[in-house]
Design an enzyme around this catalytic site. Structure first.
Site, PDB file in Angstrom:
ATOM      1  N   ASP A 125      48.784  30.247  36.067  1.00 41.57           N
ATOM      2  CA  ASP A 125      47.432  29.689  36.103  1.00 41.57           C
ATOM      3  C   ASP A 125      46.839  29.821  37.498  1.00 41.57           C
ATOM      4  OD1 ASP A 125      47.157  28.732  33.415  1.00 41.57           O
ATOM      5  OD2 ASP A 125      48.552  27.119  33.917  1.00 41.57           O
ATOM      6  N   ARG A 134      57.087  28.801  26.571  1.00 41.67           N
ATOM      7  CA  ARG A 134      56.661  30.153  26.935  1.00 41.67           C
ATOM      8  C   ARG A 134      57.619  30.742  27.968  1.00 41.67           C
ATOM      9  NH1 ARG A 134      52.358  27.046  29.127  1.00 41.67           N
ATOM     10  NH2 ARG A 134      52.452  26.136  27.054  1.00 41.67           N
ATOM     11  N   ASP A 168      54.130  31.307  32.335  1.00 41.37           N
ATOM     12  CA  ASP A 168      52.769  30.760  32.300  1.00 41.37           C
ATOM     13  C   ASP A 168      52.237  30.819  33.728  1.00 41.37           C
ATOM     14  OD1 ASP A 168      50.467  29.554  31.376  1.00 41.37           O
ATOM     15  OD2 ASP A 168      51.225  27.523  31.689  1.00 41.37           O
ATOM     16  N   ARG A 197      55.031  36.715  27.022  1.00 43.31           N
ATOM     17  CA  ARG A 197      54.359  35.438  26.803  1.00 43.31           C
ATOM     18  C   ARG A 197      53.750  35.424  25.404  1.00 43.31           C
ATOM     19  NH1 ARG A 197      51.029  31.302  29.202  1.00 43.31           N
ATOM     20  NH2 ARG A 197      50.305  30.124  27.394  1.00 43.31           N
TER      21      ARG A 197
END
Length: 349
Positions: A97, A92, A95, A83
């Site tokens: 989250d 990217r 990712d 990343r």
């Protein structure tokens, strides 16, 4: 145990392979139990940065990790999967989250939970809805946000989940065996697709890497005189991008330090491994070694000479055995000073 919901996305290279590997790495952590995974979705990018579509999934997991510790695990996985955080909302490889950490709320510098963009991103909400526990505190808010965002320009479609990269290679090898008139089910070939897939993982291990990071710099006393550091006859093996046949030989690398900055000697062979373990051509390998060394050290000069045999010449086409191909790249003092360049070339004989 705390229930956590994650969003995962990728839009570089083998997107689903990156997502699959991220899930595998999360599952290998003894403090994390993966409970559910959403369907796979292709989604249009947001943020105004020109880039390819994303592939997105959501995960529900249970963990004994505190939120900050879980975030450290996530950042470690993102690092392992290359990343790069150069552009906000940019492309990217992966990712990850944290959307929800139980029903807790955080408003800290590096962690906001529920995620601050959660209710504005259809590509997060749709996968999340696949796995959201019924009666979860934010269930109604998630549904309302989906209704509000649908038809507002964020395109999202469900796509089939691909097999792992290894399985896809195995299937392709079976097809090739059949196409050339072989029987992939005969005893001698039963394990060949798996062996070939593992081989490609090894000899093309740099294919998904975006930067050479396996090095360490040192400082020596700077001098007025130019001091040449040379490592020669470093063996390498690579795969030609034109025919996917091997080419192999030796690389010779020299550089003149600037301001006393040097690289560990063992790191130059590692650099050669990095540039050669991908589909390439000899000219690119020669140039890449020199340019990466220039970027790392900013030396007074770099010289690289590569000699190799190519199976695409020896096994097919003109079929000229034992032919050698030599390529070279010079920069700085080696390019500008003929005497310095000749001294380097003479040292190779």
């Amino acid at each position: 145990m705390q229930t956590v919901y994650l969003s995962l996305g990728s839009n570089i290279g083998d997107k689903q392979a990156y997502l699959q590997e991220a899930v595998n790495l999360l599952g290998q952590n003894s403090a994390i139990l993966i409970e559910k995974k959403s369907k796979v979705y292709q989604t249009s990018p947001v943020g105004g940065v020109p880039q390819d579509d994303f592939v997105n999934i959501a995960l529900k997991l249970s963990t004994t990790l505190e939120a900050e510790s879980l975030l450290e695990v996530i950042h470690d996985i993102e690092g392992k999967l290359n990343r790069v955080r150069a552009i906000h909302w940019g492309p990217r490889t992966i990712d990850i989250d944290i959307l929800f950490y139980g029903t807790e709320k955080f408003r800290e510098e590096h962690l906001t939970v529920p995620h601050k963009e959660l209710f504005n991103r259809l590509f997060v909400l749709i996968p999340l809805m696949d796995i959201l526990e019924e009666g979860f505190e934010y269930e109604t808010q998630v549904k309302q946000a989906i209704s509000k965002l649908e038809g507002k320009g964020q395109k999202i479609i469900e796509i089939p989940e691909e097999k792992t990269a290894r399985k896809r290679i195995e299937n392709a090898v079976r097809d090739i065996l059949t196409a050339v008139g072989e029987n992939p089910e005969r005893e001698g070939l039963l394990e060949t697709p798996e062996r070939v897939a593992k081989m490609y993982e090894e000899i093309l291990s740099s294919q998904k890497l975006t930067a050479f990071e396996e090095y360490k710099l040192f400082k020596i006393e700077a001098t007025e005189q130019n001091q040449t550091i040379l490592i020669k006859d470093i063996p390498f093996y690579s795969m030609c991008e034109h025919h996917m046949l091997p080419f192999f030989g030796k690389a010779n690398v020299a550089y003149i330090p600037k301001d006393g900055n040097i690289i560990g000697l063992s790191k130059i062979p590692r650099l050669i491994n990095y540039v050669s373990r991908k589909l390439s051509v000899q000219e690119n390998i020669t140039r890449d070694i020199a340019e990466i060394l220039n970027d790392i050290l900013q030396p007074k000069g770099v010289a690289v000479v590569v000699e190799a045999r190519h199976m695409c010449i020896e096994m097919r086409g003109v079929k000229k055995g034992n032919s050698q191909t030599r390529t070279s790249f010079f920069s700085g003092e080696f390019e500008e000073n003929r005497e310095t360049r000749l001294e380097f070339l003479e040292s190779l004989t």
